[in-house]
Design a protein around this motif. Structure first.
Motif, mmCIF file in Angstrom:
data_model
loop_
_atom_site.group_PDB
_atom_site.id
_atom_site.type_symbol
_atom_site.label_atom_id
_atom_site.label_comp_id
_atom_site.label_asym_id
_atom_site.label_seq_id
_atom_site.Cartn_x
_atom_site.Cartn_y
_atom_site.Cartn_z
ATOM 1 N N GLN A 1 -2.013 -7.478 -1.697
ATOM 2 C CA GLN A 1 -0.663 -7.317 -1.179
ATOM 3 C C GLN A 1 0.235 -8.523 -1.498
ATOM 4 O O GLN A 1 -0.236 -9.663 -1.538
ATOM 5 C CB GLN A 1 -0.710 -7.109 0.333
ATOM 6 C CG GLN A 1 -1.378 -5.820 0.744
ATOM 7 C CD GLN A 1 -0.638 -4.606 0.228
ATOM 8 O OE1 GLN A 1 0.579 -4.538 0.282
ATOM 9 N NE2 GLN A 1 -1.384 -3.637 -0.282
ATOM 10 N N ARG B 1 -9.194 -6.401 -5.879
ATOM 11 C CA ARG B 1 -8.659 -5.870 -4.632
ATOM 12 C C ARG B 1 -9.466 -6.463 -3.488
ATOM 13 O O ARG B 1 -10.516 -7.071 -3.696
ATOM 14 C CB ARG B 1 -8.721 -4.346 -4.598
ATOM 15 C CG ARG B 1 -10.108 -3.765 -4.739
ATOM 16 C CD ARG B 1 -10.126 -2.280 -4.484
ATOM 17 N NE ARG B 1 -9.838 -1.966 -3.096
ATOM 18 C CZ ARG B 1 -10.567 -1.108 -2.374
ATOM 19 N NH1 ARG B 1 -11.609 -0.496 -2.911
ATOM 20 N NH2 ARG B 1 -10.262 -0.857 -1.125
ATOM 21 N N TYR C 1 -3.726 0.594 6.608
ATOM 22 C CA TYR C 1 -2.667 -0.404 6.456
ATOM 23 C C TYR C 1 -1.296 0.242 6.627
ATOM 24 O O TYR C 1 -1.064 1.385 6.222
ATOM 25 C CB TYR C 1 -2.753 -1.065 5.072
ATOM 26 C CG TYR C 1 -4.081 -1.719 4.811
ATOM 27 C CD1 TYR C 1 -4.275 -3.070 5.072
ATOM 28 C CD2 TYR C 1 -5.158 -0.978 4.320
ATOM 29 C CE1 TYR C 1 -5.498 -3.664 4.840
ATOM 30 C CE2 TYR C 1 -6.386 -1.573 4.087
ATOM 31 C CZ TYR C 1 -6.552 -2.916 4.356
ATOM 32 O OH TYR C 1 -7.774 -3.502 4.136
ATOM 33 N N SER D 1 -8.275 2.149 2.359
ATOM 34 C CA SER D 1 -7.068 1.871 1.578
ATOM 35 C C SER D 1 -5.956 2.856 1.886
ATOM 36 O O SER D 1 -4.780 2.532 1.777
ATOM 37 C CB SER D 1 -7.375 1.921 0.079
ATOM 38 O OG SER D 1 -8.223 0.870 -0.307
ATOM 39 N N HIS E 1 0.667 2.822 4.189
ATOM 40 C CA HIS E 1 0.834 2.087 2.936
ATOM 41 C C HIS E 1 -0.467 2.121 2.143
ATOM 42 O O HIS E 1 -1.523 1.711 2.647
ATOM 43 C CB HIS E 1 1.234 0.640 3.252
ATOM 44 C CG HIS E 1 1.563 -0.183 2.042
ATOM 45 N ND1 HIS E 1 2.731 -0.024 1.336
ATOM 46 C CD2 HIS E 1 0.885 -1.169 1.420
ATOM 47 C CE1 HIS E 1 2.754 -0.881 0.339
ATOM 48 N NE2 HIS E 1 1.638 -1.580 0.359
ATOM 49 N N TRP E 2 -0.421 2.608 0.908
ATOM 50 C CA TRP E 2 -1.598 2.620 0.051
ATOM 51 C C TRP E 2 -1.908 1.180 -0.354
ATOM 52 O O TRP E 2 -1.094 0.509 -0.975
ATOM 53 C CB TRP E 2 -1.350 3.488 -1.177
ATOM 54 C CG TRP E 2 -2.500 3.558 -2.120
ATOM 55 C CD1 TRP E 2 -2.582 3.022 -3.370
ATOM 56 C CD2 TRP E 2 -3.756 4.215 -1.889
ATOM 57 N NE1 TRP E 2 -3.795 3.305 -3.927
ATOM 58 C CE2 TRP E 2 -4.541 4.032 -3.041
ATOM 59 C CE3 TRP E 2 -4.292 4.927 -0.814
ATOM 60 C CZ2 TRP E 2 -5.832 4.542 -3.150
ATOM 61 C CZ3 TRP E 2 -5.576 5.424 -0.927
ATOM 62 C CH2 TRP E 2 -6.327 5.232 -2.082
ATOM 63 N N SER E 3 -3.090 0.712 0.006
ATOM 64 C CA SER E 3 -3.386 -0.720 -0.104
ATOM 65 C C SER E 3 -4.626 -0.958 -0.945
ATOM 66 O O SER E 3 -5.545 -1.647 -0.535
ATOM 67 C CB SER E 3 -3.587 -1.314 1.296
ATOM 68 O OG SER E 3 -3.742 -2.709 1.221
ATOM 69 N N HIS E 4 -4.623 -0.409 -2.166
ATOM 70 C CA HIS E 4 -5.766 -0.562 -3.068
ATOM 71 C C HIS E 4 -5.549 -1.745 -4.014
ATOM 72 O O HIS E 4 -6.105 -1.772 -5.118
ATOM 73 C CB HIS E 4 -5.945 0.730 -3.861
ATOM 74 C CG HIS E 4 -7.368 1.069 -4.159
ATOM 75 N ND1 HIS E 4 -8.304 1.316 -3.189
ATOM 76 C CD2 HIS E 4 -8.026 1.206 -5.332
ATOM 77 C CE1 HIS E 4 -9.459 1.586 -3.746
ATOM 78 N NE2 HIS E 4 -9.318 1.531 -5.049
ATOM 79 N N ARG F 1 3.086 -0.781 6.355
ATOM 80 C CA ARG F 1 4.121 -1.757 6.026
ATOM 81 C C ARG F 1 5.389 -1.316 6.713
ATOM 82 O O ARG F 1 5.941 -0.252 6.419
ATOM 83 C CB ARG F 1 4.334 -1.870 4.510
ATOM 84 C CG ARG F 1 5.091 -3.142 4.151
ATOM 85 C CD ARG F 1 5.127 -3.404 2.682
ATOM 86 N NE ARG F 1 6.083 -2.546 2.016
ATOM 87 C CZ ARG F 1 6.545 -2.776 0.782
ATOM 88 N NH1 ARG F 1 6.104 -3.803 0.106
ATOM 89 N NH2 ARG F 1 7.407 -1.960 0.241
#
Length: 718
Positions: free
Chosen positions: A154, A125, A141, A137, A148-151, A143
């Motif tokens: 992308q 990540r 972020y 996370s 947006h969960w960004s773990h 979208r």
């Protein structure tokens, strides 16, 4: 297999770009230029306006090499408002730059904005800091305006641009950090048919196969689609201690469908799924002088350690034109994120030198995150008391769930040269004690951009935000204000004030192994003062921006680890980041295009006995980036880039320093037109001078920069 540097260099004339078709969609919800059709610029998409059947579609032949400069960022003010009318620093990285750089990760894109610095890349990540503050996370972020969960890494292939919104933005998006937000803008359906196939490879044998297709489904063009497929296999330069190189497999499928129900109502459905499995690399270890212990390419994790991620997003968005002045937008998205992480969990001993043994504490863990988000926005333009108003009134909601299963194995000792121990026979499926965490929050917001006359505008707004979580209920009332002065139609000076709010995960430190277990903690708050200027130059082809900022964050948590593996979490008072930014984006001449930025940052902790005067990890005083393109002919262009990071600290005590570095990248693009088919060839060289450098991360998880690497790509647009 591997490709030799000589072969790839000789192949430069045949090298490729994965540049999508240049389709420019002028939409009310996304007024950025998409680059999805190499020979045509399509004016007037129906996304948030009237149905396309009532609008003439005009195709204009133009330069293949365009799209560096963007005039609008929908995410900054949740509306189609010009950057010159935005009292905030915003950078938009367009698809043209993303494609020229053959970017496959978000980090490879965000390097184009000097205000962003990379953190550790451990466990497949990416972590980033914006203006020196790490992006969370869970709330750093977006979208298409959805939290947006960004773990995970992308899916860049679905994006047409990335908006970097700087400073606290809680008024419009709820809980968010003081550095700002990264809004990923996805590709939208098109009326003209596109079908693009791409393939790129590198010298390690990595490959990526992409498909980007779209067009009208019905004859009246009221039903349209956009689809993306990606199959990627990566072989990394770093190796496990048994000699195996780290590998990664990724699959992406995405579909967006637009339907014009009538002239005033558009509904958009979206779905995407990512499967991403990779060997683990938790980073290199540093000594007290900031040097990598052992070989730069050595991975301390065992070769059987891995992470396996599955992410799904699905939802619906709609926009309805109420009348000539008012419009309403609605959005809903469900995101499920499931991850298995089988760790060898190597622990760096204090005073470790190569040849010493270290302990690994393996475990198998399963994580289940579920994000449900929704919003509704009413926007209107009207005149009141002799002045013009652009009003936004809206609300958004988030429902969060997290569950974890975990089983530990027996610890073992290992040192370089030994035979790798076998993978432990453990499985998270045998854990009968599910750990869960849940919360939900909602916010109501209002924002008014008041145009007093041609020279003066005022922006005011506020938000009420409430989180419901057992043991961690929070609520806040946040203001935002800005003043804009336009000395001419192509220049803006502005001043703004904004606040942010981040509830802690609990009201006390609830880790019973923490030395401060049970200590009460407060929510984190932030405020920013910003002065800036924006100029459109050279017939509005080049955008220059500058900003001075002063951000204070209160209630920061810092965890410090001791030599005996014990650790203590403290709430270290305030964190203050001051600095300035300068950026240029667009066309310098008819043949030269640039995207350049520079940031100076003074980041310190304040009002804390232990950390006052200290600088956070990975917060350099100076950073800069430059990416440029020069068109030699109508079909041939060359690229050159330089990315600089100043000295950064690798630990909280500021005793370990990572050296400054400059990475040089180059590339070339050649386009061949064969009847109705465009073939785009690209060759890129990253780290041309083979510079040794350390990227983000601390003393036990630092990312070692790759040496010189070559990328060869071909894309065919039918």
């Amino acid at each position: 297999m591997k490709f030799s540097p000589l072969f790839l260099a000789v192949s430069a004339i045949l090298s490729s770009t994965a540049v999508s078709a240049n389709t420019v969609a002028n939409t009310a919800d996304n007024a950025t230029n998409t680059t999805d059709a190499p020979t045509a610029k399509v004016v007037a998409d129906s996304t948030e306006t009237k149905a396309l059947k009532d609008i003439e579609v005009i195709q204009v032949k133009g330069s293949y090499f365009n799209g560096y400069k963007v005039d609008n960022a929908n995410g900054a003010l949740r509306g189609n408002i010009s950057l010159l009318e935005t009292a905030q620093s915003v950078t938009v990285i367009p698809a043209t730059v993303i494609n020229e750089q053959l970017a496959t990760t978000l980090g490879e894109v965000l390097v184009n904005d000097a205000s962003l610095t990379a953190g550790s890349k451990q466990r497949n990540r990416e972590v980033f800091s914006l203006r020196g503050f790490e992006l969370s996370s869970s709330n750093g972020y977006l979208r298409d305006g959805h939290q947006h969960w960004s773990h995970y890494q992308q899916p860049i292939e679905t994006l047409e641009s990335i908006e970097v919104i700087k400073g606290p933005s809680s008024i419009l998006y709820g809980q968010s950090g003081p550095g700002g937000l990264v809004n990923m803008v996805t590709k939208k359906p098109t009326t003209n048919s596109i079908f693009n196939l791409g393939l790129d490879v590198d010298q390690e044998g990595s490959s990526r196969l992409t498909l980007d297709a779209g067009g009208a489904i019905t004859e009246d063009e009221s039903l349209r689609y956009r689809a993306n497929l990606v199959k990627q296999d990566v072989t990394y330069q770093r190796e496990y201690q048994n000699g195996e190189q780290r590998e990664r497999e990724r699959f992406l499928g995405a579909l967006v469908v637009d339907y014009d129900i009538n002239d005033d109502l558009l509904v958009r459905f979206h779905y995407d799924k990512t499967n991403d499995k990779a060997g683990l690399d938790t980073g290199a270890w540093l000594d007290d002088d900031g040097n990598v212990i052992g070989d730069d390419k050595t991975i301390r994790d065992m070769s059987w350690a891995f992470t396996d991620i599955t992410v799904e997003n699905y939802g619906v968005d709609a926009s309805y034109i109420i009348n000539d002045a008012w419009q309403v937008k609605f959005g809903y998205n469900e995101q499920t994120f499931e991850r298995q992480r089988f760790e060898s969990a190597a622990k760096k001993p204090s005073d470790f030198v190569e040849g010493d043994s270290y302990t690994s504490k393996p475990y198998d863990r399963f994580d289940d995150w579920q994000f449900t988000t929704s919003f509704i926005d009413f926007t209107g333009e009207f005149e009141l008391a002799g002045v013009e108003h652009t009003l936004l009134v809206g609300a958004n909601y988030l429902d969060y769930y997290y569950g974890q299963l975990k089983v530990k194995g027996e610890s073992f000792e290992y040192s370089a040269g030994q035979v790798e121990p076998p993978r432990p026979d453990i499985s998270y499926t045998t854990d009968d004690s599910l750990y869960t965490s849940e919360y939900d929050y909602y916010g109501i917001y209002i924002q008014d951009l008041i145009t007093i006359n041609q020279k003066w505008q005022v922006m005011i707004g506020g938000r009420y935000d409430k989180q419901s979580k057992t043991g961690a209920d929070n609520e806040s009332l946040l203001p935002k204000a800005g003043v804009l002065y336009h000395p001419s139609e192509n220049a803006t000076f502005y001043a703004s004030y904004s606040e942010g709010f981040e509830p802690q995960s609990s009201e006390t430190i609830n880790d019973d192994e923490d030395l401060n277990y049970g200590m009460e903690i407060d929510a984190m708050t932030s405020k920013q003062y910003e002065l800036g200027a924006k100029w459109q130059l050279l017939d509005d082809r080049l955008l220059l921006t500058t900003a001075i900022f002063d951000i204070t964050k209160s209630g920061v948590l810092v965890t410090e680890y001791n030599e005996d593996d014990s650790y203590r979490t403290s709430q270290v008072g305030e964190q203050r980041h001051k600095g300035f930014e300068v950026a240029a984006q667009g066309a310098v001449t008819d043949k030269l295009f640039v995207m350049a930025s520079m940031m100076n940052l003074d980041a310190t902790y304040e009002n804390d006995e232990e950390y006052t005067g200290m600088t956070p990890i990975d917060a350099p005083e100076w950073s800069a980036s430059l990416w440029s393109r020069y068109e030699l002919t109508e079909n041939l262009a060359i690229n050159a880039g330089a990315f600089y990071e100043g000295e950064r600290f690798a630990n909280q005590d500021n005793t370990v320093v990572k050296d400054a570095y400059t990475r040089i990248d180059v590339g070339a693009t050649y386009k061949i037109a064969l009847q109705n088919t465009d073939i785009n060839l690209r060759f890129n060289v990253q780290n041309l001078l083979d510079t040794d450098y350390l990227a983000g991360g601390g003393t036990s998880n630092v990312t070692v920069g790759d040496g010189i690497s070559y990328r060869l790509a071909v894309q065919v647009a039918f």
